[in-house]
Design a protein around this motif. Sequence first.
Motif, PDB file in Angstrom:
ATOM      1  N   GLU A  13      -3.482   1.931  -2.542  1.00  0.00           N
ATOM      2  CA  GLU A  13      -3.025   2.347  -0.833  1.00  0.00           C
ATOM      3  C   GLU A  13      -2.156   1.304   0.163  1.00  0.00           C
ATOM      4  N   THR A  15      -0.486  -0.180   3.436  1.00  0.00           N
ATOM      5  CA  THR A  15      -0.817  -1.060   4.130  1.00  0.00           C
ATOM      6  C   THR A  15       0.634  -1.800   5.392  1.00  0.00           C
ATOM      7  N   ARG A  21       1.730  -0.965  15.150  1.00  0.00           N
ATOM      8  CA  ARG A  21       0.469  -0.519  15.117  1.00  0.00           C
ATOM      9  C   ARG A  21      -0.088  -0.153  13.783  1.00  0.00           C
ATOM     10  N   LYS A  24      -1.155   3.122   7.241  1.00  0.00           N
ATOM     11  CA  LYS A  24      -2.144   3.100   5.631  1.00  0.00           C
ATOM     12  C   LYS A  24      -1.815   4.265   4.528  1.00  0.00           C
ATOM     13  N   TRP A  66       2.002   7.950   5.306  1.00  0.00           N
ATOM     14  CA  TRP A  66       1.502   7.765   6.224  1.00  0.00           C
ATOM     15  C   TRP A  66       0.349   8.211   7.499  1.00  0.00           C
ATOM     16  N   ASN A  67      -0.510   7.086   7.201  1.00  0.00           N
ATOM     17  CA  ASN A  67      -1.563   7.756   8.279  1.00  0.00           C
ATOM     18  C   ASN A  67      -1.911   6.993   9.080  1.00  0.00           C
ATOM     19  N   GLU A  69      -3.793   3.963  10.934  1.00  0.00           N
ATOM     20  CA  GLU A  69      -4.421   3.092  11.108  1.00  0.00           C
ATOM     21  C   GLU A  69      -5.955   3.794  10.270  1.00  0.00           C
ATOM     22  N   THR A  70      -5.982   5.424  10.160  1.00  0.00           N
ATOM     23  CA  THR A  70      -6.444   5.830   9.121  1.00  0.00           C
ATOM     24  C   THR A  70      -6.075   5.391   7.390  1.00  0.00           C
ATOM     25  N   PRO A  71      -6.954   6.009   6.409  1.00  0.00           N
ATOM     26  CA  PRO A  71      -7.239   5.551   5.118  1.00  0.00           C
ATOM     27  C   PRO A  71      -6.584   6.984   4.974  1.00  0.00           C
ATOM     28  N   ASN A  73      -6.013  10.044   3.222  1.00  0.00           N
ATOM     29  CA  ASN A  73      -7.304  11.151   1.621  1.00  0.00           C
ATOM     30  C   ASN A  73      -7.478  12.370   1.431  1.00  0.00           C
ATOM     31  N   ASP A  76      -5.874  15.290   3.824  1.00  0.00           N
ATOM     32  CA  ASP A  76      -4.242  15.596   4.465  1.00  0.00           C
ATOM     33  C   ASP A  76      -3.558  16.361   4.333  1.00  0.00           C
TER      34      ASP A  76
END
Length: 97
Positions: A13, A15, A21, A24, A66-67, A69-71, A73, A76
Motif C-alpha cells: 500500500e 501513502t 490530504r 492511500k 489513489w483513494n 484517506e481510505t485504504p 480494497n 474499488d
Amino acid sequence: MQRLTHTGELQEEKTVSFRGRGLKGQELSCPQGYTGLVLKEINKPGSDQEDRTLKVSSVFDKLTYWNLETPPNSDDTIVMAMDWPELAEAIHVPVED
C-alpha cells in the motif's frame, strides 16, 4: 503496509499527502493481453459533427490508483474494472449443448 489483493497477490500500500490530504494507493497491472494507452487530441473539432484526431502519447502496463484517506480494497471501482475483460470473455463464449 502489505496486504493481499483479490487475486491473492501481495501488494504494497502506498501513502502520500496532496494539499494536506492523505492519499492511500495501490499499483495495479493491466489485465493480461491488454495495454494501457495515454491519448492526446491533436486537432480539436470545431463541432461535435467533426471527427476527433487522437495520437498515442505513451503506453503502460501498470498504474497506481489513489483513494482519499481510505485504504485500497477489492471493492474499488478501478479494481473491479480490471476484472471485466476476463468476465466479458466468459460471458461471450459460445454455449455448447
